[in-house]
Design an enzyme around this catalytic site. Sequence first.
Site, PDB file in Angstrom:
ATOM      1  N   ASN A   1      -4.910   8.571   2.260  1.00 37.27           N
ATOM      2  CA  ASN A   1      -5.572   7.905   2.558  1.00 37.27           C
ATOM      3  C   ASN A   1      -5.630   8.770   4.343  1.00 37.27           C
ATOM      4  O   ASN A   1      -6.883   9.512   4.488  1.00 37.27           O
ATOM      5  CB  ASN A   1      -3.746   7.283   3.551  1.00 37.27           C
ATOM      6  CG  ASN A   1      -4.232   5.839   3.275  1.00 37.27           C
ATOM      7  OD1 ASN A   1      -4.679   5.022   2.455  1.00 37.27           O
ATOM      8  ND2 ASN A   1      -3.110   5.457   3.984  1.00 37.27           N
TER       9      ASN A   1
ATOM     10  N   ASP B   1       0.445  -0.786  -0.073  1.00 38.97           N
ATOM     11  CA  ASP B   1      -0.222   0.375   0.048  1.00 38.97           C
ATOM     12  C   ASP B   1       0.838   0.966   0.450  1.00 38.97           C
ATOM     13  O   ASP B   1      -0.065   2.189  -0.826  1.00 38.97           O
ATOM     14  CB  ASP B   1      -1.443  -0.045   1.308  1.00 38.97           C
ATOM     15  CG  ASP B   1      -2.304  -0.860   0.893  1.00 38.97           C
ATOM     16  OD1 ASP B   1      -2.533  -0.839  -0.419  1.00 38.97           O
ATOM     17  OD2 ASP B   1      -3.609  -0.859   2.140  1.00 38.97           O
TER      18      ASP B   1
ATOM     19  N   ARG C   1      -6.725  20.771  23.005  1.00 40.86           N
ATOM     20  CA  ARG C   1      -5.367  20.211  23.309  1.00 40.86           C
ATOM     21  C   ARG C   1      -5.167  18.932  22.917  1.00 40.86           C
ATOM     22  O   ARG C   1      -5.976  18.232  23.885  1.00 40.86           O
ATOM     23  CB  ARG C   1      -5.460  20.609  24.887  1.00 40.86           C
ATOM     24  CG  ARG C   1      -5.514  22.275  25.017  1.00 40.86           C
ATOM     25  CD  ARG C   1      -5.637  22.488  26.490  1.00 40.86           C
ATOM     26  NE  ARG C   1      -5.867  24.161  26.429  1.00 40.86           N
ATOM     27  CZ  ARG C   1      -6.744  25.076  26.507  1.00 40.86           C
ATOM     28  NH1 ARG C   1      -7.323  24.423  25.954  1.00 40.86           N
ATOM     29  NH2 ARG C   1      -6.349  26.694  26.104  1.00 40.86           N
TER      30      ARG C   1
ATOM     31  N   ALA D   1      -6.761   3.216   7.986  1.00 42.74           N
ATOM     32  CA  ALA D   1      -4.509   3.549   8.403  1.00 42.74           C
ATOM     33  C   ALA D   1      -4.611   3.822   9.904  1.00 42.74           C
ATOM     34  O   ALA D   1      -5.747   3.750  11.281  1.00 42.74           O
ATOM     35  CB  ALA D   1      -4.709   3.931   7.040  1.00 42.74           C
ATOM     36  N   TYR D   2      -4.305   4.747   9.661  1.00 49.25           N
ATOM     37  CA  TYR D   2      -3.878   5.625  11.328  1.00 49.25           C
ATOM     38  C   TYR D   2      -5.085   5.788  11.757  1.00 49.25           C
ATOM     39  O   TYR D   2      -5.249   6.024  13.454  1.00 49.25           O
ATOM     40  CB  TYR D   2      -2.473   7.450  11.046  1.00 49.25           C
ATOM     41  CG  TYR D   2      -1.982   7.757  11.841  1.00 49.25           C
ATOM     42  CD1 TYR D   2      -1.951   7.183  13.106  1.00 49.25           C
ATOM     43  CD2 TYR D   2      -2.112   8.818  11.940  1.00 49.25           C
ATOM     44  CE1 TYR D   2      -1.651   7.734  14.186  1.00 49.25           C
ATOM     45  CE2 TYR D   2      -1.099   9.670  12.882  1.00 49.25           C
ATOM     46  CZ  TYR D   2      -1.185   8.869  13.947  1.00 49.25           C
ATOM     47  OH  TYR D   2      -0.519   9.299  15.050  1.00 49.25           O
ATOM     48  N   ASN D   3      -6.453   6.777  10.922  1.00 47.25           N
ATOM     49  CA  ASN D   3      -6.801   6.794  11.480  1.00 47.25           C
ATOM     50  C   ASN D   3      -7.743   5.352  12.628  1.00 47.25           C
ATOM     51  O   ASN D   3      -8.061   5.940  13.296  1.00 47.25           O
ATOM     52  CB  ASN D   3      -8.660   7.081  10.830  1.00 47.25           C
ATOM     53  CG  ASN D   3      -9.737   7.073  10.959  1.00 47.25           C
ATOM     54  OD1 ASN D   3      -9.759   8.368  11.737  1.00 47.25           O
ATOM     55  ND2 ASN D   3     -10.575   6.075  10.934  1.00 47.25           N
ATOM     56  N   LYS D   4      -8.416   4.235  12.322  1.00 45.20           N
ATOM     57  CA  LYS D   4      -8.354   3.019  12.815  1.00 45.20           C
ATOM     58  C   LYS D   4      -7.368   3.029  13.813  1.00 45.20           C
ATOM     59  O   LYS D   4      -7.934   2.450  15.234  1.00 45.20           O
ATOM     60  CB  LYS D   4      -8.160   2.386  11.793  1.00 45.20           C
ATOM     61  CG  LYS D   4      -8.919   0.715  13.054  1.00 45.20           C
ATOM     62  CD  LYS D   4      -8.698  -0.343  11.566  1.00 45.20           C
ATOM     63  CE  LYS D   4      -9.026  -1.222  13.021  1.00 45.20           C
ATOM     64  NZ  LYS D   4      -8.616  -1.968  13.543  1.00 45.20           N
TER      65      LYS D   4
ATOM     66  N   ASP E   1      -1.545  15.145  21.342  1.00 46.39           N
ATOM     67  CA  ASP E   1      -0.895  15.717  20.752  1.00 46.39           C
ATOM     68  C   ASP E   1      -1.325  15.623  19.601  1.00 46.39           C
ATOM     69  O   ASP E   1      -0.416  16.079  18.110  1.00 46.39           O
ATOM     70  CB  ASP E   1      -0.836  14.157  20.623  1.00 46.39           C
ATOM     71  CG  ASP E   1      -0.053  13.015  22.123  1.00 46.39           C
ATOM     72  OD1 ASP E   1       0.816  14.229  22.784  1.00 46.39           O
ATOM     73  OD2 ASP E   1       0.273  12.141  22.002  1.00 46.39           O
TER      74      ASP E   1
ATOM     75  N   ALA F   1      -4.581  12.033  20.880  1.00 44.24           N
ATOM     76  CA  ALA F   1      -4.441  11.866  22.950  1.00 44.24           C
ATOM     77  C   ALA F   1      -5.017  13.653  22.968  1.00 44.24           C
ATOM     78  O   ALA F   1      -4.097  14.092  23.424  1.00 44.24           O
ATOM     79  CB  ALA F   1      -3.162  11.743  22.662  1.00 44.24           C
TER      80      ALA F   1
END
Length: 271
Positions: A125, A48, A151, A165-168, A153, A188
Amino acid sequence: MKLAIYSNNGAQSKAVVALFKEKLAARNTDKIVFDDEHPDVVISVGGDGTLLGAFHHYADQLAFVRFIGVHTGHLGFYADWQHFEIDELIDSLVNDEDARTVKYPLLEAHVRYTDGREERVLALNEAAIKRPLGTLVADVYIQGELFERFRGDGLTASTPTGSTAYNKAIGGAVMHPSLDAIQLAEIASINSRVFRTLGSPLIIGNHEVIRVQLENDGAAVTLSFDHLSKIASNIDWIEFRVSKTKIQFAEYRHMHFWHRVQSSFIGTEVK
């Protein structure tokens, strides 16, 4: 048909590319010619990440290019073909008469810098803005109205296909690519009696715009679009919206989205 091959540098991917070219030459067909500059179809050979690279390489030709993913490892979200199916893929290319396609939504990011410079970037993505050190502080606006002060990360905006991807990984929802939408998810976030955010992903339709107005304290942030990233200390704000442009895949044998999700995260055997 004008064809380009975009591959990673792995030994297996190089072998697949060589085998593809050998088998295509053996067909002795004049229907397909190689053109890396202005192709009709781009075949991505690798994973990917390789297809993300192909997407950004041909981002200025998305209206004219269709993509095909060939995986040399396990099946991925952007691959309909495995490395051992070269003969079947060539058959599909040679017999492609009506150029059928399937389209996926893209994310458009509009970045404004404190010196007045602006840039627009497409992502397949997601886009993410994070503080490498300390806390990111930003006001989040939806359609020009203040929604919350964030407020934490960082924040990500993802497409439906990028939602896996990162979202999940940060707790976002998985969205079907038939939805013409994007998703904003928190990384976070700080929530207490003093600081408060929604704490849930936001699904934004194609008529809405999200603006993330950064607190201009001169601190550096990391801004990324898919696999591309940079560090900047002069970003004023960044807007996210559903792009009017879509990525097109050749629909020879397109795998159902939920089957991709099931096979990637759950497995083929459900007990």
